[in-house]
Scaffold this active site. Sequence first.
Site, PDB file in Angstrom:
ATOM      1  N   GLU A 186       0.813  -1.220   0.000  1.00 24.07           N
ATOM      2  CA  GLU A 186       0.000   0.000   0.000  1.00 24.07           C
ATOM      3  C   GLU A 186       0.852   1.278   0.000  1.00 24.07           C
ATOM      4  OE1 GLU A 186      -2.586  -0.641   3.338  1.00 24.07           O
ATOM      5  OE2 GLU A 186      -3.460  -2.436   2.455  1.00 24.07           O
ATOM      6  N   ASN A 227       1.914  -4.480  -3.448  1.00 23.54           N
ATOM      7  CA  ASN A 227       0.520  -4.826  -3.195  1.00 23.54           C
ATOM      8  C   ASN A 227      -0.245  -3.529  -2.903  1.00 23.54           C
ATOM      9  OD1 ASN A 227      -1.465  -6.897  -2.727  1.00 23.54           O
ATOM     10  ND2 ASN A 227      -1.350  -6.445  -0.537  1.00 23.54           N
ATOM     11  N   HIS A 263     -10.638  -5.596  -1.671  1.00 20.37           N
ATOM     12  CA  HIS A 263     -11.617  -5.564  -0.575  1.00 20.37           C
ATOM     13  C   HIS A 263     -12.788  -4.733  -1.107  1.00 20.37           C
ATOM     14  CE1 HIS A 263      -8.908  -7.386   2.287  1.00 20.37           C
ATOM     15  NE2 HIS A 263      -7.973  -6.513   1.961  1.00 20.37           N
ATOM     16  N   GLU A 293      -6.282 -10.202  -1.946  1.00 17.69           N
ATOM     17  CA  GLU A 293      -6.989 -10.147  -0.653  1.00 17.69           C
ATOM     18  C   GLU A 293      -8.502 -10.072  -0.856  1.00 17.69           C
ATOM     19  OE1 GLU A 293      -5.454  -7.101   1.943  1.00 17.69           O
ATOM     20  OE2 GLU A 293      -3.368  -7.525   1.422  1.00 17.69           O
ATOM     21  N   ASP A 295     -12.242 -10.086  -0.691  1.00 14.93           N
ATOM     22  CA  ASP A 295     -13.424 -10.405   0.114  1.00 14.93           C
ATOM     23  C   ASP A 295     -14.525  -9.424  -0.259  1.00 14.93           C
ATOM     24  OD1 ASP A 295     -12.594  -8.135   1.571  1.00 14.93           O
ATOM     25  OD2 ASP A 295     -11.896  -9.308   3.271  1.00 14.93           O
TER      26      ASP A 295
HETATM   27  O1  G3I Z   1      -2.491  -7.339  19.000  1.00 18.72           O
HETATM   28  C1  G3I Z   1      -3.807  -7.000  19.393  1.00 18.72           C
HETATM   29  C2  G3I Z   1      -4.206  -7.737  20.643  1.00 18.72           C
HETATM   30  O2  G3I Z   1      -3.328  -7.412  21.689  1.00 18.72           O
HETATM   31  C3  G3I Z   1      -5.633  -7.381  20.989  1.00 18.72           C
HETATM   32  O3  G3I Z   1      -6.054  -8.176  22.076  1.00 18.72           O
HETATM   33  C4  G3I Z   1      -6.558  -7.652  19.798  1.00 18.72           C
HETATM   34  C5  G3I Z   1      -7.980  -7.197  20.085  1.00 18.72           C
HETATM   35  O4  G3I Z   1      -8.606  -6.734  18.934  1.00 18.72           O
HETATM   36  O5  G3I Z   1      -6.077  -6.959  18.670  1.00 18.72           O
HETATM   37  C6  G3I Z   1      -4.767  -7.376  18.288  1.00 18.72           C
HETATM   38  O6  G3I Z   1      -4.318  -6.761  17.111  1.00 18.72           O
HETATM   39  C7  G3I Z   1      -5.098  -6.928  15.971  1.00 18.72           C
HETATM   40  C8  G3I Z   1      -4.263  -7.558  14.856  1.00 18.72           C
HETATM   41  O7  G3I Z   1      -5.013  -7.612  13.664  1.00 18.72           O
HETATM   42  C9  G3I Z   1      -3.782  -8.956  15.206  1.00 18.72           C
HETATM   43  O8  G3I Z   1      -4.789  -9.683  15.737  1.00 18.72           O
HETATM   44  C10 G3I Z   1      -5.574  -5.553  15.552  1.00 18.72           C
HETATM   45  O9  G3I Z   1      -6.462  -5.024  16.537  1.00 18.72           O
HETATM   46  C11 G3I Z   1      -6.272  -5.623  14.240  1.00 18.72           C
HETATM   47  O10 G3I Z   1      -6.525  -4.303  13.772  1.00 18.72           O
HETATM   48  C12 G3I Z   1      -5.368  -6.323  13.223  1.00 18.72           C
HETATM   49  O11 G3I Z   1      -6.107  -6.348  12.038  1.00 18.72           O
HETATM   50  C13 G3I Z   1      -5.436  -6.760  10.875  1.00 18.72           C
HETATM   51  C14 G3I Z   1      -5.235  -5.572   9.952  1.00 18.72           C
HETATM   52  O12 G3I Z   1      -4.690  -6.000   8.715  1.00 18.72           O
HETATM   53  C15 G3I Z   1      -4.291  -4.544  10.532  1.00 18.72           C
HETATM   54  O13 G3I Z   1      -4.191  -3.440   9.668  1.00 18.72           O
HETATM   55  C16 G3I Z   1      -6.347  -7.783  10.196  1.00 18.72           C
HETATM   56  O14 G3I Z   1      -6.401  -8.964  10.998  1.00 18.72           O
HETATM   57  C17 G3I Z   1      -5.821  -8.121   8.811  1.00 18.72           C
HETATM   58  O15 G3I Z   1      -6.775  -8.887   8.129  1.00 18.72           O
HETATM   59  C18 G3I Z   1      -5.586  -6.834   8.033  1.00 18.72           C
HETATM   60  O16 G3I Z   1      -5.055  -7.182   6.779  1.00 18.72           O
HETATM   61  C19 G3I Z   1      -4.799  -6.098   5.889  1.00 18.72           C
HETATM   62  C20 G3I Z   1      -3.599  -6.474   5.059  1.00 18.72           C
HETATM   63  O17 G3I Z   1      -2.509  -6.785   5.911  1.00 18.72           O
HETATM   64  C21 G3I Z   1      -3.224  -5.351   4.097  1.00 18.72           C
HETATM   65  N1  G3I Z   1      -4.352  -4.977   3.273  1.00 18.72           N
HETATM   66  C22 G3I Z   1      -5.576  -4.661   4.004  1.00 18.72           C
HETATM   67  C23 G3I Z   1      -5.971  -5.813   4.910  1.00 18.72           C
HETATM   68  C24 G3I Z   1      -7.289  -5.554   5.612  1.00 18.72           C
HETATM   69  O18 G3I Z   1      -7.175  -4.434   6.448  1.00 18.72           O
END
Ligand code: G3I
Length: 416
Positions: A186, A227, A263, A293, A295
């Site tokens: 990104e 990406n 997305h 990605e 969905d």
């Molecule tokens: O680490 C914390 C944890 O301590 C806490 O308990 C928990 C509660 O929500 O959150 C945990 O972190 C989360 C992390 O995923 C790992 O679980 C974050 O809140 C959450 O925001 C994070 O989301 C990920 C996101 O990227 C971050 O930007 C999503 O799972 C993941 O699907 C998403 O993937 C991204 C790609 O990497 C790039 N393109 C967009 C795509 C969708 O946003």
Amino acid sequence: MREMARTGAQGASGGHRSPRGGRVLGCLLAVVVAVLAAAPSAQAAAPGIPEGAALWYACTQPQYYGPLNLECPLPYDPRYLRTFLSEFQRFTPENEFKMMYLEPEVNIFDFGLADQIAAFARANGKTIRGHTLVWGDQLPYWVQHPLLPWSKYLLLEMMAGYVETVVGHFATHYPGVVTEWDVVNEPLGPDGKLRRSTWERVIGGAYIRDALEYAHAADPTAKLAINEGNTDFLGPKTEALLSLAAGLKRDGVPLDVIGFEAHVTPRTAPTVGQLVAVWRRFAAVGLNVEVTELDVDDDPGGDTRAAKDAVFRTYAEACREAGNCTGFTVWGVADPYSWLGQTGGALLYGVNFAASPVVGLINGILDGPVQPLAAGPSATPTKRASPARRHARPRSRHHRHTTRRHTSGRARSRRR
Ligand code: G3I
């Protein structure tokens, strides 16, 4: 969503043969064996466009050993593993390969969980899209809040060390498993200008080519991608991505693939024609493309299953029709595990792991031989000066502190 083709010679059937017949058969077998040996690997010989899913590794395990913040958000359900193993040929670790998890503290790498993931892939005959090396999000605290402000040279040096360590780790210990990297994730904002991030702010736009070159140096066999999201229609952001990619190709930078995140919702999704038009522009500058990605979220008011399935079908048809589409990855195995929060229907497998009716259709569309563009410059040594030489980084007092050091991930990981 379909099994990989198996390669290998079938044994000759039994029965008595004359010595002459045996020699002829022997020669024939030798030719067959030689041809098979010269053929690409089983992975490259996949019968179609490979299908992948974002994977929460912890959700595949009845017992998980790794950081608590990457444990499965739901109780263990063996259907998750079964669906993934039987339906997808490769996967993208959804979070676990991001910098905040691989180098959580300065100079301290933690490959504990990543090693388990790579071993899992190898044991199950799957390959990995490594996601992601250089991104403005999910960075460790120490990158975004350094004790002393980053200088360009120190950040570049840190980035070089990070990319080389991570890519080199998998290339050395798990050859052939991480076949592809989202090197830069990104890089653009909605207006097509470079997205503000620590990398862009301190190093400038050159961080993109430098990251690609460092990755190529660490694993010349890996496919390297940029990406990006929201570039499925022709428009300012897509033109900016095209011009960035074309410039990199022109300069001989090792870049093979542009990833299209996808997305979308039924209302924001492109048509087959729109997608193919965009992807052929990338083909014209020598680049393959992938859906990375996909969905399909709900529009306000909700959407029918049929509307969502039509979107999945659109991307599969475009991927087949464009000619330079080399991968089709959905962002999750089944609805309960979607980052979108189980709205239902965003993925191909539902809350009870039932396949959407479109799955068979997609398999049919993606099956059949692919003829991607020839490998880009990453297949051949680049003539450009290495980024390190171009930037002539000074060796500073800080250099000592940026020397990479591995720790035993097992020792560092926490047991649930
Ligand atoms: O680490 C914390 C944890 O301590 C806490 O308990 C928990 C509660 O929500 O959150 C945990 O972190 C989360 C992390 O995923 C790992 O679980 C974050 O809140 C959450 O925001 C994070 O989301 C990920 C996101 O990227 C971050 O930007 C999503 O799972 C993941 O699907 C998403 O993937 C991204 C790609 O990497 C790039 N393109 C967009 C795509 C969708 O946003």
